[in-house]
Design an enzyme around this catalytic site. Sequence first.
Site, PDB file in Angstrom:
ATOM      1  CG  ASP A 158      -7.675  -5.216   1.464  1.00 25.51           C
ATOM      2  OD1 ASP A 158      -8.663  -4.705   2.024  1.00 25.51           O
ATOM      3  OD2 ASP A 158      -7.596  -5.401   0.230  1.00 25.51           O
ATOM      4  CE  LYS A 190       2.748 -18.372  -0.962  1.00 28.30           C
ATOM      5  NZ  LYS A 190       1.939 -19.604  -0.919  1.00 28.30           N
ATOM      6  CG  ASP A 197     -13.157  -7.816   1.928  1.00 28.58           C
ATOM      7  OD1 ASP A 197     -13.126  -6.952   2.833  1.00 28.58           O
ATOM      8  OD2 ASP A 197     -13.473  -7.558   0.753  1.00 28.58           O
ATOM      9  CE1 TYR A 216      -3.262  -2.919   0.782  1.00 27.29           C
ATOM     10  CE2 TYR A 216      -4.581  -0.925   0.869  1.00 27.29           C
ATOM     11  CZ  TYR A 216      -4.495  -2.292   0.752  1.00 27.29           C
ATOM     12  OH  TYR A 216      -5.636  -3.037   0.593  1.00 27.29           O
ATOM     13  CG  ASP A 273      -1.013 -20.534   0.478  1.00 23.09           C
ATOM     14  OD1 ASP A 273      -0.474 -20.367   1.595  1.00 23.09           O
ATOM     15  OD2 ASP A 273      -0.465 -21.160  -0.445  1.00 23.09           O
TER      16      ASP A 273
HETATM   17  C1  IPM Z   1     -10.379  -1.724   3.445  1.00 21.79           C
HETATM   18  C2  IPM Z   1     -10.643  -1.290   2.038  1.00 21.79           C
HETATM   19  C3  IPM Z   1      -9.570  -0.288   1.631  1.00 21.79           C
HETATM   20  C4  IPM Z   1      -8.239  -0.995   1.706  1.00 21.79           C
HETATM   21  C5  IPM Z   1      -9.777   0.332   0.238  1.00 21.79           C
HETATM   22  C6  IPM Z   1     -11.120   0.972   0.107  1.00 21.79           C
HETATM   23  C7  IPM Z   1      -8.676   1.313  -0.085  1.00 21.79           C
HETATM   24  O1  IPM Z   1     -10.699  -2.368   1.197  1.00 21.79           O
HETATM   25  O2  IPM Z   1     -10.376  -0.851   4.345  1.00 21.79           O
HETATM   26  O3  IPM Z   1     -10.193  -2.918   3.680  1.00 21.79           O
HETATM   27  O4  IPM Z   1      -7.818  -1.635   0.743  1.00 21.79           O
HETATM   28  O5  IPM Z   1      -7.601  -0.888   2.747  1.00 21.79           O
HETATM   29 MG    MG Z   2     -10.572  -4.228   2.209  1.00 20.19          MG
END
Ligand code: IPM
Ligand code: MG
Length: 335
Positions: free
Chosen positions: A240, A183, A244, A133, A216
């Site tokens: 990140d 990894k 999710d 990032y 993984d």
């Molecule tokens: C998160 C989001 C952000 C990230 C995006 C929107 C830049 O996906 O906060 O997880 O990648 O950090």
């Molecule tokens: Mg995210």
Amino acid sequence: MAHQIGIVGGDGIGPEVIAQGLKVIDAAGVELNAVHYDLGGNRYARDGLVLTDEIVDEWRGLDAIYLGAVGTPDVPPGLIERGLLLKMRFDLDLYINLRPFSCGPDTANSSTVFGPDAEFDFVVIRENTEGAYAGEGGFLRKHTAHEIATQGSVNTHIGVQRCVHFAFELAMERRKHVTLVHKTNVLNFAGDLWERTFNTVAEEFPQVTTTYNHVDAACIYFVDDPFRYDVIVTDNLFGDILTDLGGAVSGGIGFAASANIHPGMVSMFEPVHGSAPDIAGSGKANPTAAILSGALMLDHLGEHQAAERIRAACSNPETLKGSTKEIGDMIAARL
Ligand code: IPM
Ligand code: MG
């Protein structure tokens, strides 16, 4: 005394869910002195402003920032993400991204995979200022057949150490187990730094047991056996992606809260979900993730009791069905 809070409702469902979060915090008896900032994709479309250094400097004087979601379909991808969200994280040095995932009868949500009786409770500590990032890299020979794009992963000893240290401190207040996710078998430079730093910090915490997972394999365990985890620490990009997945297996992203923290300094609290423009204005957005992010904000403000009461009020999934406002009202009424 009232806490000084900056509010960025943002775009889409952002302002809708933040309104419920503020209502719930008020019902919990915590006084906020809120300043609203009109930022996000809509603001950018109106006058081109994304986020200025002056606003960031103003924020340094606050206790916390409460953010809904930013992003509109018409704004070029990356502009708001880098210009607003990542600028906040980087300029305010919010080096911890804390994302808790819990399921079971005493939480707002239940396991997507194992059903309502399954209980698990783990926290992902995602490094929040470095890795892929950081913005290292660039183009060579752009727009030619021989174009090259590089995107480096930046890992500093100090950046990794402070993040890993935070994870161990957190584990000491929990079940005293930390898993490093990386990894190392392929990313031999970054992985080596993470592993060495992790092992050195671990020596300071003899009561904490540790494990290592390749990222993984961690994806399999998230779905197959999330019960094994207590605290996970990982880099920015892995974190990140994993968070999710964490949201998906623990009842959906509508429940996933997050804290972007610099301990002892102004920090930012936001649901993991995005602005969901497709359901904006429909009342379909689940405000629970924003409300639970509000509880994390109260933890940061030292209002632990109120935070606990909000988390308790968010439990019992049966009674949390309804529109955005109805869910907010029900949770507020329980306080
Ligand atoms: C998160 C989001 C952000 C990230 C995006 C929107 C830049 O996906 O906060 O997880 O990648 O950090
Ligand atoms: Mg995210």
